[in-house]
Design a protein around this motif. Structure first.
Motif, short mmCIF file in Angstrom:
data_model
loop_
_atom_site.label_atom_id
_atom_site.label_comp_id
_atom_site.label_asym_id
_atom_site.label_seq_id
_atom_site.Cartn_x
_atom_site.Cartn_y
_atom_site.Cartn_z
N GLN B 447 0.68 -1.23 -0.02
CA GLN B 447 -0.07 0.08 0.04
C GLN B 447 0.86 1.08 -0.10
N ASN B 448 2.06 1.15 0.54
CA ASN B 448 2.89 2.32 0.53
C ASN B 448 4.00 2.39 -0.31
N ILE B 449 3.84 1.62 -1.40
CA ILE B 449 5.32 1.47 -2.44
C ILE B 449 4.86 3.03 -3.07
N ILE B 450 5.83 3.86 -3.31
CA ILE B 450 5.78 4.83 -4.16
C ILE B 450 6.86 4.86 -5.36
N PHE B 451 6.50 5.18 -6.48
CA PHE B 451 7.38 4.90 -7.60
C PHE B 451 8.17 6.13 -8.10
N ASN B 452 9.58 5.98 -8.37
CA ASN B 452 10.26 6.73 -8.91
C ASN B 452 10.29 6.32 -10.53
N LEU B 453 10.43 7.36 -11.18
CA LEU B 453 10.51 6.88 -12.78
C LEU B 453 11.52 7.64 -13.36
N ILE B 454 12.37 6.77 -13.97
CA ILE B 454 13.73 6.86 -14.64
C ILE B 454 13.81 6.82 -16.05
N GLN B 455 14.52 7.62 -16.63
CA GLN B 455 14.38 7.73 -17.94
C GLN B 455 15.83 7.45 -18.84
N PRO B 456 15.49 7.13 -19.97
CA PRO B 456 16.72 7.00 -20.69
C PRO B 456 17.30 7.94 -21.40
N TYR B 457 18.63 8.08 -22.01
CA TYR B 457 19.07 9.14 -22.72
C TYR B 457 18.42 9.22 -24.06
N PRO B 458 17.69 10.57 -24.39
CA PRO B 458 16.86 10.32 -25.34
C PRO B 458 17.25 10.66 -26.78
N GLN B 459 18.60 10.70 -26.91
CA GLN B 459 19.07 10.99 -28.28
C GLN B 459 20.37 10.61 -28.13
N GLY B 460 20.79 10.58 -29.50
CA GLY B 460 22.45 10.50 -29.90
C GLY B 460 22.69 8.85 -29.62
N ASP B 461 23.89 8.60 -29.48
CA ASP B 461 24.75 7.58 -29.56
C ASP B 461 24.18 6.53 -28.49
N MET B 462 23.89 7.05 -27.41
CA MET B 462 23.49 6.54 -26.06
C MET B 462 22.04 6.43 -26.09
N LYS B 463 21.23 6.82 -27.03
CA LYS B 463 19.91 6.66 -26.89
C LYS B 463 19.21 5.09 -26.46
N GLY B 464 18.51 5.25 -25.49
CA GLY B 464 17.81 3.90 -24.98
C GLY B 464 18.81 3.54 -24.09
N MET B 465 19.95 3.90 -23.68
CA MET B 465 20.63 3.52 -22.70
C MET B 465 20.32 4.49 -21.34
N TYR B 466 20.72 3.87 -20.21
CA TYR B 466 20.45 4.76 -18.92
C TYR B 466 21.70 5.32 -18.34
N PRO B 467 21.64 6.54 -17.69
CA PRO B 467 22.79 6.79 -16.94
C PRO B 467 23.19 5.88 -15.97
N THR B 468 24.35 5.94 -15.19
CA THR B 468 24.53 5.06 -14.09
C THR B 468 23.87 5.65 -12.94
N ILE B 469 22.95 4.92 -12.21
CA ILE B 469 22.26 5.49 -11.14
C ILE B 469 22.30 4.51 -10.09
N ASP B 470 22.83 5.16 -8.79
CA ASP B 470 23.10 4.37 -7.61
C ASP B 470 22.07 5.08 -6.45
N ILE B 471 21.21 4.39 -5.84
CA ILE B 471 20.25 4.73 -4.97
C ILE B 471 20.34 4.00 -3.64
N ARG B 472 20.88 4.97 -2.41
CA ARG B 472 21.21 4.13 -1.34
C ARG B 472 20.26 4.76 -0.14
N PRO B 473 20.19 4.17 0.88
CA PRO B 473 19.51 4.66 2.16
C PRO B 473 20.29 6.00 2.61
#
Lengths: 473, 473
Positions: B447-473
């Motif tokens: 009931q208490n899950i909340i959602f972070n939305l993360i996006q890929p690179y929108p353009q260029g050579d990296m299109k569709g790849m994601y940046p490096t993301i580190d999420i910690r407490p």
């Protein structure tokens, strides 16, 4: 006790240490200003854009409703519905020019916010501090509603609501509500509310201060309460309309956006609004029955309502334009409040400059001629006598010049040329002159920003705080 | 060449090295399977929930449309619309029990995905590998549409569409389309499509294989093309309805959700659907005119359409129930396809077990009696003769038992008790027995899950790849 309350106490302690001489306690302005519940209610968002270097690092912070772009670090800070736009940060290999000295950059610049509390504050541009060209730093600082921190590293400061620090390094200062400061460097000063102060070394100085009774109607700040006055009423009465745009992941409002223009999905755009080419509409801008002529812009916290901007108009962060027609290249400065109506329309002639923090709030029709500079408080046509000057007259001025409550000294020519140069620079940065191939700016680069939505802890001791987040290329 | 194409090539190389004996080339199943454009089109989302340890680390990967919860690491992988649910990972200080041995955990467990390509794959539960209790690892693996990797560390594997590996450590294997494997450990094997194989040490073994012509109507895989067949048609025809739920940040669909129940904002819920207490509806579940009795659930990729679940019903990941009435505690296994209609309704009696990967696709009304086990392919009432057995009969079985194409050997009692024990465990984990204070499970925690939305690179050579993301407490 919630972690966020401890964090707010920590920030208050830090700022108060900086502001110990003269003693100023920021506590009463900060504690309980935002209900705890709200820190857990809004997501933060950061933009990914191909044209800007990327590095976000957030730790021990609350970011509710805040916006980030570019390279940003946030540590032990509370940023509430604030906008940190790192799209004009300097790049590795750039040179920073400071009074004839060339300072090479050895790294991409970052916005760094540490031990600070920012509410609905706009941070933009880059560090103009020659001592720290690679870090646009905001530390031990409290900034209240609709303050602008623009190219101005600040440390140990309190910024009242609608205050602006612009291209100035500020240490241990209290900047009063609706005060505007652009003075290069400032240390251990209390700038009274409603002061508009521009100083460039020994070249010139512009100084105006709103009468207390006038200012109090528009913006007032008392300890222990949120700011009040017409400026707050104006923005608060429209904030509900932003909820819908923040509830949707969809990309664009249902208006026609021509080639070269960009409208943030987080702007409100309604009524019979027209967007022409190379227009830039930033997040948290509000357009209603607005004509946005070619190359004009609406920055964060701008409101353009029942107004026609004929082209190449710069409206700086927080500028509000209602019931007005603006000729080409009219500039409206930071947090200016420019309000005509059907019964009392406002016309501003070509290339005129509405100084930052000007209040034009009409009781009768007023026409500001082309190439004029206006400031202060204008309600009727005759107020122009004390609150405006023709540019040509000012350019000819050398030495002391007083008009109404305004005092100018120095080179009028340097002042006017400086403004004109800056307006051209803003138009270039915004992409107003984009021709399909060259002169690309924010209006074009902003077309491809995509937004990541990040959420706070929803429950428990950490409610309203965010996890540590590191995002790198 | 786009970076994501290079990454896909890298993954193919890695998997092929693992599958060199016998030689199996995964390339034709992977290359061009998802148009490049789509990798940049969908956001990924990770849930923050107060009850689960948090650590997300993504690098050199594409995550389009994928979902993460708990502790997850993704490195050099392409996860397309996949669900990685780390809400049953083991915790530091827990003990893992394996055949009488107690293995203490020295760290919180993580899901780790490396050099792998998962399309619409579900990853859940935790590592059942006693050799690696703190890491649920998926490496050098390709899993296609609607595969389930459930409590099953896999390395060097190819999983065909709708394949399930369950509570099994799998090395260097090819698991055919719609094959279900729960055998503890498996190495260097090719499991033919449509095999349903359960083996517990020397206690028992259950084996069924769909006839090729039957299977081909429901699911078929050919190199160089997306999978085909009725199972694909069924899900693909409904996928448009998920778009609206993914376009909104809003928290809950407009249905009444009683205390103790949770419905993911990323589920489709429509028609006259009722949610009773302690019901769990996971993201990417689809309910239409569904009656969800107390304590019942719909997991990822479940479809419950024109169906009544009378309570405490477990529908495992990917189970589909159409035009049916299920008595209390009926279990429907992974990817089972159970379809009646108004003209040919299906009734399943209390506590019956529909084995994983069963296809019940009715041409006439069928009633499965209470306390029966069903498997295989059932179209008419008489098909029950070859595709079901009363639990009591199976419990009494010791040794070899054949019915239709199904072969069972070993202890029927251990088999039935094992299933019943697992169903109870799932009900407990899901919170079906929550009484307002005790026995909290996913339905309440969700009931208490909340959602972070993360996006890929929108353009260029990296299109569709994601940046490096580190999420910690």
């Amino acid at each position: 006790m919630y972690r966020i309350e401890k964090l707010i106490d920590r920030i208050i302690d830090r700022v108060n240490i900086n502001l110990r001489e003269p003693a100023f306690d920021v506590g009463p302005y900060v504690r309980h200003l935002v209900p705890l519940d709200k820190f857990g209610k809004f997501y933060a968002f950061y933009g990914l854009a191909p044209h800007y270097p990327l590095h976000f690092f957030f730790t021990h912070s609350s970011l509710a409703g805040s916006y980030f772009l570019g390279r940003c670090t946030v540590d032990h800070s509370v940023l509430y519905k604030s906008d940190l736009r790192g799209d004009e940060l300097k790049r590795k290999g750039d040179s920073f020019h400071y009074r004839g000295i060339q300072i090479p950059l050895h790294d991409d610049e970052s916005i760094v916010v540490k031990d600070s509390f920012l509410v609905k504050t706009l941070v933009h541009n880059n560090s103009h501090d020659p001592e720290n060209p690679e870090e646009f730093r905001i530390q031990n600082t409290v900034a209240l509603h609709y303050a602008n921190i623009h190219g101005a590293p600040v440390e140990g400061c309190f910024l009242g609501p609608f205050a602006t620090v612009d291209l100035t390094t500020v240490h241990d200062c209290v900047i009063g509500a609706f005060a505007y400061v652009q003075v290069g460097e400032l240390s251990h000063e209390q700038v009274p509310p409603g002061t508009v102060w521009i100083r460039s070394h020994d070249d010139f100085e512009f100084l105006y201060r709103f009468p207390e009774d006038v200012l109090g109607r528009y913006i007032a700040l008392r300890p222990g309460a949120a700011p009040t006055g017409e400026l707050m009423d104006f923005v608060e009465s429209r904030k509900g309309e932003f909820q819908a745009v923040f509830d949707s992941v969809a990309c664009c409002p249902g208006i026609s956006i021509p080639e070269g223009a960009s409208v943030s999905p987080y702007a409100v755009v309604k009524g019979a609004t027209t967007i022409e080419g190379n227009v830039l509409v930033a997040q948290r801008a509000y357009l209603s029955d607005a004509w946005m002529g070619s190359g004009s812009n609406a920055q964060e916290n701008c409101y353009i309502v029942d107004a026609q901007l004929q082209g190449y108009n710069v409206t700086a962060h927080g500028g509000k334009i209602v019931g007005a027609t603006l000729g080409p290249k009219v500039f409206v400065g930071f947090n200016a409040f420019v309000r005509g109506s059907a019964d009392a329309p406002l016309v501003i002639g070509e290339a005129s400059i509405v100084m930052p923090h000007t209040i034009i709030d009409l009781e009768e029709a007023v026409a500001i001629p082309p190439r004029h500079v206006v400031w202060g408080h204008i309600r009727r046509a005759r107020d122009l006598e004390d609150n405006s000057v023709a540019m040509d007259e000012l350019v000819a001025c050398q030495g002391e010049f007083r008009r109404g409550l305004m005092r100018f000294r120095g080179s009028g020519s340097a002042f006017v040329r400086g403004f004109q140069h800056r307006i051209e620079h803003i138009l270039e940065e915004n992409g107003a002159y984009y021709d399909g191939r060259h002169h690309m700016g924010h209006a074009q680069k902003g077309q491809n920003i995509i937004f990541n939505l990040i959420q706070p802890y929803p429950q428990g001791d950490m409610k309203g705080m965010y996890p540590t987040i590191d995002i790198r290329p």
